[in-house]
Design a protein around this motif. Structure first.
Motif, PDB file in Angstrom:
ATOM      1  N   CYS A 159      32.871 -20.264  -4.894  1.00  0.00           N
ATOM      2  CA  CYS A 159      32.966 -21.328  -3.885  1.00  0.00           C
ATOM      3  C   CYS A 159      31.579 -21.660  -3.354  1.00  0.00           C
TER       4      CYS A 159
ATOM      5  N   LEU B  41      38.097 -33.246  -3.784  1.00  0.00           N
ATOM      6  CA  LEU B  41      39.278 -32.751  -4.505  1.00  0.00           C
ATOM      7  C   LEU B  41      40.373 -33.813  -4.513  1.00  0.00           C
TER       8      LEU B  41
ATOM      9  N   ARG C  94      42.910 -24.816  -8.126  1.00  0.00           N
ATOM     10  CA  ARG C  94      42.107 -23.597  -7.985  1.00  0.00           C
ATOM     11  C   ARG C  94      41.008 -23.784  -6.941  1.00  0.00           C
ATOM     12  N   ALA C  95      40.357 -24.948  -6.964  1.00  0.00           N
ATOM     13  CA  ALA C  95      39.243 -25.182  -6.044  1.00  0.00           C
ATOM     14  C   ALA C  95      39.694 -25.270  -4.596  1.00  0.00           C
ATOM     15  N   SER C  96      40.946 -25.643  -4.354  1.00  0.00           N
ATOM     16  CA  SER C  96      41.436 -25.750  -2.979  1.00  0.00           C
ATOM     17  C   SER C  96      41.468 -24.392  -2.272  1.00  0.00           C
TER      18      SER C  96
ATOM     19  N   CYS D  29      39.084 -22.548  -1.890  1.00  0.00           N
ATOM     20  CA  CYS D  29      37.812 -22.378  -1.177  1.00  0.00           C
ATOM     21  C   CYS D  29      37.905 -22.846   0.276  1.00  0.00           C
TER      22      CYS D  29
ATOM     23  N   TYR E 216      28.459 -30.219  -5.470  1.00  0.00           N
ATOM     24  CA  TYR E 216      28.994 -28.890  -5.178  1.00  0.00           C
ATOM     25  C   TYR E 216      29.061 -27.970  -6.395  1.00  0.00           C
TER      26      TYR E 216
ATOM     27  N   ASN F  74      31.301 -33.161  -8.021  1.00  0.00           N
ATOM     28  CA  ASN F  74      30.931 -32.082  -8.922  1.00  0.00           C
ATOM     29  C   ASN F  74      29.422 -31.942  -9.053  1.00  0.00           C
TER      30      ASN F  74
ATOM     31  N   PRO G  26      33.951 -27.391  -9.956  1.00  0.00           N
ATOM     32  CA  PRO G  26      34.945 -26.709  -9.126  1.00  0.00           C
ATOM     33  C   PRO G  26      35.907 -25.868  -9.965  1.00  0.00           C
ATOM     34  N   GLY G  27      36.528 -24.911  -9.299  1.00  0.00           N
ATOM     35  CA  GLY G  27      37.549 -24.105  -9.949  1.00  0.00           C
ATOM     36  C   GLY G  27      37.009 -23.062 -10.894  1.00  0.00           C
ATOM     37  N   THR G  28      35.715 -22.749 -10.813  1.00  0.00           N
ATOM     38  CA  THR G  28      35.111 -21.766 -11.715  1.00  0.00           C
ATOM     39  C   THR G  28      35.151 -20.355 -11.148  1.00  0.00           C
TER      40      THR G  28
ATOM     41  N   TYR H 237      34.017 -31.757   0.795  1.00  0.00           N
ATOM     42  CA  TYR H 237      34.460 -30.999  -0.383  1.00  0.00           C
ATOM     43  C   TYR H 237      35.946 -31.258  -0.641  1.00  0.00           C
TER      44      TYR H 237
END
Length: 369
Positions: free
Chosen positions: A181, A197, A226-228, A230, A173, A170, A176-178, A193
């Motif tokens: 990407c 996760l 959610r971040a996946s 990307c 990068y 975090n 995440p999940g905001t 990345y």
């Protein structure tokens, strides 16, 4: 006239004599001044050495970080040797992370180091779990309880290591999940990345297994899902979609309308089979275990074993495929120990204790006629 009360010790005559105490004070003053001069000179030199040393350390740290990212990690990913990767991460993490004291914090490298080191502790936890199951099968209560305690301690350590990997992820990068990407520089950047996760999800899972509070955010599962998005599932063996589908299957209300987590997992399994990186099988088996569907778990283990015969591991990502196989074996071992008291027999991954049918001897009756 006789002078009294003062005594001189002369070293010469005719007014050129000096008291011995004066000479001693002079020598003492000269020595003191000389010492100050030497001290100042050494201090200046040492100060310069400190600057030079800092520059050397910083340069070394930058070189080590760049070399590890560009060469050590790719070399390890192609090796397929899990034990060596485990030993390397535990042994070198303090050294490599210490360069953060003299140069930029090695956040990317930390993701991989702590993910791997967390896996080492988790592996120990699984071994203790099998020991507990075997003891329970043999009705050895004290041995089972002791193994469970060791299991929880190992998972607690794993959770702490995974959490560090997630935090470094975090930091590098961004949160995440905001919805935004990161701009990836290359394939290794994307892979790290994804590894971050995994570290986040494993931190939560290990904390649950340890039955203690490590401080892992409880929303990390939904954040990771959610971040996946990307990452391209087609490019990464179906694993990003498999990760997301697993979260859908495990968290009530997380599955979007019109989606079916297990249909997605079946699809990503085929992608992993074709690519020779069968990480999706692990996600599928975890989701099936959480659902309590033993038949599905067995089916995934059989599929993995069959795929190993048909498709060799991807040469560039042999380590990831070996990691997936190791975890599938662990899932198989748990089922075997629960039901037989021992692990999966050597060379029989994909088979189970209740697959064997009683062999019926047949007799050629024609020969008796």
């Amino acid at each position: 006239m006789q002078t009294t009360g003062i005594s001189y010790s002369e070293t010469s005559v005719r007014g050129r004599s000096r008291p011995s105490s004066f000479r001693q004070r002079f020598k003492h003053s000269a020595s003191w001044l000389k010492g100050v001069a030497v001290a100042l000179t050494l201090g200046s030199l040492l100060s310069g050495c400190g600057v030079v040393n800092h520059m050397i350390y910083k340069t070394t740290g930058d070189v080590m970080q760049g070399f590890s990212r560009d060469h050590t990690i790719p070399y390890l990913m192609a090796s397929g040797d899990l034990a060596m990767g485990c030993a390397m991460s535990e042994a070198t993490a303090p050294l490599l992370m210490s360069f953060g004291r003299v140069t930029n914090e090695p956040d990317q490298l930390a993701v991989m180091l702590y993910l791997s080191a967390g896996g080492c502790a988790e592996e120990q936890g699984r071994e203790h779990e099998l020991a507990a199951l075997a003891a329970m099968y043999e009705r050895k209560g004290n041995a089972a309880e002791d193994a469970i305690i060791r299991q929880k301690r190992a998972y607690s350590l794993a959770a702490k290591r995974y959490l560090k990997g997630w935090q470094h992820h975090n930091t590098y990068y961004g949160e995440p999940g905001t919805g935004e990407c990161p701009d990836f520089d290359d394939d290794m950047d994307e892979f790290i990345y994804f590894a971050g996760l995994l570290a986040g999800l494993q931190a939560l899972n290990s904390e649950i297994q340890s039955t203690s509070s490590i401080g892992v955010p409880k929303n990390v599962g939904s954040v990771v899902a959610r971040a996946s998005s990307c990452l391209e599932s087609d490019k990464w063996w179906g694993a990003p979609m498999a990760l997301k589908a697993t979260v859908w299957a495990m968290i009530p209300g997380a599955q979007p309308e019109g989606e079916d987590a297990f249909e997605r997992l079946a699809m990503t399994d085929r992608m992993g089979d074709e690519a020779g990186v069968r990480l999706s099988h692990v996600f599928h088996a975890i989701a099936a275990t959480n659902k309590g569907d033993e038949a599905m778990v067995k089916s995934v283990v059989r599929q993995h074993a069959e795929s190993l015969k048909e498709q060799p591991a991807n040469e560039d990502w042999a380590f990831v495929d070996a990691m997936a196989t190791n975890m599938i074996i662990a899932i198989s071992d748990r089922l075997w120990v629960e039901n037989t008291g021992h692990r999966t027999p050597l060379g029989r991954l994909g088979t189970f204790w209740d697959d064997q049918k009683a062999e019926v001897e047949t007799m050629d009756l024609d020969g008796l006629l």
